[in-house]
Design a protein around this motif. Structure first.
Motif, PDB file in Angstrom:
ATOM      1  N   HIS A 180       0.850  -1.192   0.000  1.00 26.78           N
ATOM      2  CA  HIS A 180       0.000   0.000   0.000  1.00 26.78           C
ATOM      3  C   HIS A 180       0.888   1.245   0.000  1.00 26.78           C
ATOM      4  CE1 HIS A 180      -3.573  -2.358   0.644  1.00 26.78           C
ATOM      5  NE2 HIS A 180      -3.075  -2.904   1.747  1.00 26.78           N
ATOM      6  N   ASP A 181       0.298   2.352  -0.397  1.00 32.92           N
ATOM      7  CA  ASP A 181       1.054   3.605  -0.511  1.00 32.92           C
ATOM      8  C   ASP A 181       1.159   4.291   0.853  1.00 32.92           C
ATOM      9  OD1 ASP A 181       2.406   5.739  -1.513  1.00 32.92           O
ATOM     10  OD2 ASP A 181       0.633   6.727  -2.345  1.00 32.92           O
ATOM     11  N   VAL A 182       1.903   3.669   1.756  1.00 35.95           N
ATOM     12  CA  VAL A 182       2.043   4.189   3.127  1.00 35.95           C
ATOM     13  C   VAL A 182       3.157   5.232   3.203  1.00 35.95           C
ATOM     14  CG1 VAL A 182       1.235   2.017   4.145  1.00 35.95           C
ATOM     15  CG2 VAL A 182       3.692   2.378   3.751  1.00 35.95           C
ATOM     16  N   ASN A 183       3.251   5.888   4.337  1.00 42.20           N
ATOM     17  CA  ASN A 183       4.383   6.764   4.631  1.00 42.20           C
ATOM     18  C   ASN A 183       5.564   5.851   4.990  1.00 42.20           C
ATOM     19  OD1 ASN A 183       6.331   8.298   6.033  1.00 42.20           O
ATOM     20  ND2 ASN A 183       4.786   9.778   6.718  1.00 42.20           N
ATOM     21  N   ALA A 184       6.437   5.610   4.004  1.00 44.61           N
ATOM     22  CA  ALA A 184       7.463   4.560   4.143  1.00 44.61           C
ATOM     23  C   ALA A 184       8.398   4.825   5.323  1.00 44.61           C
ATOM     24  CB  ALA A 184       8.265   4.446   2.849  1.00 44.61           C
ATOM     25  N   SER A 185       8.782   6.079   5.484  1.00 44.33           N
ATOM     26  CA  SER A 185       9.718   6.410   6.545  1.00 44.33           C
ATOM     27  C   SER A 185       9.084   6.147   7.916  1.00 44.33           C
ATOM     28  CB  SER A 185      10.128   7.877   6.391  1.00 44.33           C
ATOM     29  OG  SER A 185      10.557   8.393   7.617  1.00 44.33           O
ATOM     30  N   GLN A 186       7.818   6.566   8.066  1.00 47.41           N
ATOM     31  CA  GLN A 186       7.143   6.409   9.355  1.00 47.41           C
ATOM     32  C   GLN A 186       6.896   4.937   9.679  1.00 47.41           C
ATOM     33  OE1 GLN A 186       4.199   9.467  10.418  1.00 47.41           O
ATOM     34  NE2 GLN A 186       2.805   7.807  10.899  1.00 47.41           N
ATOM     35  N   VAL A 187       6.470   4.176   8.686  1.00 45.95           N
ATOM     36  CA  VAL A 187       6.214   2.751   8.907  1.00 45.95           C
ATOM     37  C   VAL A 187       7.533   2.025   9.205  1.00 45.95           C
ATOM     38  CG1 VAL A 187       5.435   0.612   7.790  1.00 45.95           C
ATOM     39  CG2 VAL A 187       4.051   2.690   7.639  1.00 45.95           C
ATOM     40  N   ALA A 188       8.611   2.431   8.525  1.00 46.45           N
ATOM     41  CA  ALA A 188       9.918   1.804   8.781  1.00 46.45           C
ATOM     42  C   ALA A 188      10.344   2.022  10.230  1.00 46.45           C
ATOM     43  CB  ALA A 188      10.968   2.366   7.825  1.00 46.45           C
ATOM     44  N   GLU A 189      10.127   3.222  10.753  1.00 50.36           N
ATOM     45  CA  GLU A 189      10.493   3.498  12.147  1.00 50.36           C
ATOM     46  C   GLU A 189       9.651   2.672  13.114  1.00 50.36           C
ATOM     47  OE1 GLU A 189      13.111   4.920  12.908  1.00 50.36           O
ATOM     48  OE2 GLU A 189      13.578   6.079  11.115  1.00 50.36           O
ATOM     49  N   TYR A 190       8.404   2.481  12.752  1.00 50.04           N
ATOM     50  CA  TYR A 190       7.492   1.688  13.587  1.00 50.04           C
ATOM     51  C   TYR A 190       7.958   0.234  13.640  1.00 50.04           C
ATOM     52  CZ  TYR A 190       2.967  -0.224  15.131  1.00 50.04           C
ATOM     53  OH  TYR A 190       1.959  -0.862  15.806  1.00 50.04           O
ATOM     54  N   ILE A 191       8.261  -0.315  12.467  1.00 52.99           N
ATOM     55  CA  ILE A 191       8.727  -1.707  12.406  1.00 52.99           C
ATOM     56  C   ILE A 191      10.040  -1.844  13.179  1.00 52.99           C
ATOM     57  CG2 ILE A 191       9.615  -3.493  10.840  1.00 52.99           C
ATOM     58  CD1 ILE A 191       7.598  -2.429   8.730  1.00 52.99           C
ATOM     59  N   LEU A 192      10.934  -0.894  12.999  1.00 51.82           N
ATOM     60  CA  LEU A 192      12.225  -0.947  13.701  1.00 51.82           C
ATOM     61  C   LEU A 192      12.039  -0.890  15.221  1.00 51.82           C
ATOM     62  CD1 LEU A 192      15.295  -0.989  13.817  1.00 51.82           C
ATOM     63  CD2 LEU A 192      15.282   1.495  13.437  1.00 51.82           C
ATOM     64  N   ALA A 193      11.131  -0.031  15.672  1.00 52.33           N
ATOM     65  CA  ALA A 193      10.896   0.067  17.120  1.00 52.33           C
ATOM     66  C   ALA A 193      10.421  -1.281  17.671  1.00 52.33           C
ATOM     67  CB  ALA A 193       9.871   1.163  17.423  1.00 52.33           C
ATOM     68  N   THR A 194       9.505  -1.922  16.940  1.00 54.73           N
ATOM     69  CA  THR A 194       8.998  -3.223  17.399  1.00 54.73           C
ATOM     70  C   THR A 194      10.113  -4.267  17.403  1.00 54.73           C
ATOM     71  OG1 THR A 194       6.887  -2.609  16.396  1.00 54.73           O
ATOM     72  CG2 THR A 194       7.132  -4.891  17.108  1.00 54.73           C
ATOM     73  N   ILE A 195      10.924  -4.269  16.352  1.00 56.69           N
ATOM     74  CA  ILE A 195      12.063  -5.197  16.285  1.00 56.69           C
ATOM     75  C   ILE A 195      13.001  -4.964  17.470  1.00 56.69           C
ATOM     76  CG2 ILE A 195      14.202  -5.687  15.007  1.00 56.69           C
ATOM     77  CD1 ILE A 195      12.556  -5.211  12.411  1.00 56.69           C
ATOM     78  N   ASN A 196      13.332  -3.717  17.721  1.00 54.27           N
ATOM     79  CA  ASN A 196      14.240  -3.408  18.839  1.00 54.27           C
ATOM     80  C   ASN A 196      13.650  -3.855  20.174  1.00 54.27           C
ATOM     81  OD1 ASN A 196      16.532  -2.354  17.600  1.00 54.27           O
ATOM     82  ND2 ASN A 196      15.747  -0.260  17.550  1.00 54.27           N
ATOM     83  N   GLY A 197      12.361  -3.630  20.348  1.00 49.20           N
ATOM     84  CA  GLY A 197      11.702  -4.038  21.587  1.00 49.20           C
ATOM     85  C   GLY A 197      11.726  -5.549  21.770  1.00 49.20           C
ATOM     86  N   VAL A 198      11.481  -6.290  20.692  1.00 47.66           N
ATOM     87  CA  VAL A 198      11.476  -7.755  20.774  1.00 47.66           C
ATOM     88  C   VAL A 198      12.886  -8.282  21.056  1.00 47.66           C
ATOM     89  CG1 VAL A 198      11.134  -9.886  19.451  1.00 47.66           C
ATOM     90  CG2 VAL A 198       9.414  -8.083  19.358  1.00 47.66           C
ATOM     91  N   MET A 199      13.891  -7.745  20.357  1.00 47.39           N
ATOM     92  CA  MET A 199      15.278  -8.199  20.572  1.00 47.39           C
ATOM     93  C   MET A 199      15.708  -7.943  22.014  1.00 47.39           C
ATOM     94  SD  MET A 199      17.694  -7.573  17.241  1.00 47.39           S
ATOM     95  CE  MET A 199      17.613  -5.810  17.108  1.00 47.39           C
ATOM     96  N   TYR A 200      15.325  -6.758  22.482  1.00 51.33           N
ATOM     97  CA  TYR A 200      15.699  -6.329  23.825  1.00 51.33           C
ATOM     98  C   TYR A 200      15.073  -7.238  24.881  1.00 51.33           C
ATOM     99  CZ  TYR A 200      16.535  -2.567  27.306  1.00 51.33           C
ATOM    100  OH  TYR A 200      16.936  -1.805  28.358  1.00 51.33           O
ATOM    101  N   SER A 201      13.770  -7.518  24.722  1.00 52.38           N
ATOM    102  CA  SER A 201      13.077  -8.362  25.696  1.00 52.38           C
ATOM    103  C   SER A 201      13.597  -9.796  25.660  1.00 52.38           C
ATOM    104  CB  SER A 201      11.576  -8.363  25.431  1.00 52.38           C
ATOM    105  OG  SER A 201      11.042  -7.110  25.750  1.00 52.38           O
TER     106      SER A 201
END
Lengths: 209, 209
Positions: free
Chosen positions: B153-174
């Motif tokens: 979909h035509d999402v805000n790529a930069s914003q969605v990328a930051e969201y995915i990265l935050a979730t990845i970082n949170g999962v790795m950290y936990s």
């Protein structure tokens, strides 16, 4: 860290003083360079009295973590409103507040510092397992309430709660360990968009009776 | 940590030996208890030669971090397939692999240990700002490619990328700092569901020409 506000505190005055001193020494020197001597420097009583209460630096640090976790959980404890969506967003805002007070920032910084010790210290690891368990349960209860009141979609509450928590943890972690403020704000915005599009069936206003 | 596989390495043999020794000492003793003496114990040459290359323990640790970050980024570098959705999921699986090899786990554990130092050390903070910048850019480029090819979909790529990265970082950290394996798996599953429902317009198969 203000222990004096805790009316339900079970800590003696001496113990509270030691916690304050440990906290100050931690902020000043960091984990790697923390020592009982340096904690003693922040402390008006004799260094020997620290050993009266705590067997080791490790014991002292784990106790400080328990103390800090109690404060962290108390700080999140608020009255439930009539609106689970609003309560969930407020909880997220509290955790991800874009301009945290210096005190709250230091608070979280201490938690991150402790958390890295969870890699090798099983007592500290158990504390953070409990912190995340507490946060996940809090979020899940809000989602369950929203589903029961028909204001949230009928999602897998436990799974969605873990997802939200992972994102929150990632954002908090990046805020404290990088200089990517705009990026972190973008992730926060996306999390709220996710709630609006995937979780919340009815936005704003009152929920149906 | 295997430096020998790095054909494009610019490190001298002595420097590589020092990095290996520092890494071993770090895994054995952790940050708080690391010292040049303990690094020397893991090292066949004289301890003095460490000072020939590095001014201080701090200098040595920042260099090890640069070395580790290079390896981490190289390990993520794979050939792009014809399918941006598959590439994005593969990248996430690499970062969040539910049963990481011991080596990869230790690798990430070293990164988490370093990362907590970013609270007070500006050189280490700059490194992690760069790591997250690299990951966010990699994810964003995959999203941009998917949008251009009409499979996302035509999402805000930069914003969605930051969201995915935050979730990845949170999962790795936990994963590294708690014993909540099931919860972490649930967050990972939710992240993939999010991609399927919010990002990917066309699932599986080939993308349209």
């Amino acid at each position: 860290m203000t222990t004096r506000d805790q009316s339900d505190s079970n800590w003696s005055a001496a113990e509270e003083d030691i916690m304050e001193a440990t906290y100050s020494a931690l902020l000043k020197h960091g984990y790697a360079d923390l020592s009982i001597a340096r904690i003693g420097d922040e402390f008006e009583r004799s260094k020997a009295s620290i050993y009266h209460y705590y067997d080791s630096k490790d014991d002292l640090l784990v106790t400080l973590l328990e103390f800090t976790v109690d404060q962290f959980e108390s700080s999140l404890n608020t009255e439930a409103s009539q609106n689970p969506a609003q309560d969930l967003k407020q909880l997220i805002d509290k955790l991800l507040s874009p301009h945290p007070l210096e005190d709250s920032h230091q608070f979280q910084a201490v938690l991150v510092g402790f958390r890295s010790q969870a890699l090798t210290n099983t007592r500290i690891r158990a504390q953070f397992t409990q912190v995340d368990e507490y946060l996940a349960t809090t979020i899940q209860e809000l989602i369950d309430r929203g589903i029961a009141e028909d204001v949230f979609h009928d999602v897998n509450a436990s799974q969605v709660a873990e997802y939200i928590l992972a994102t929150i943890n990632g954002v908090m972690y990046s805020r404290l360990t990088t200089d990517r403020g705009d990026a972190i704000a973008a992730a926060h915005t996306s999390l709220i968009s996710y709630l609006d599009s995937e979780l919340i069936a009815e936005r704003g206003g009152n929920h149906p009776v």
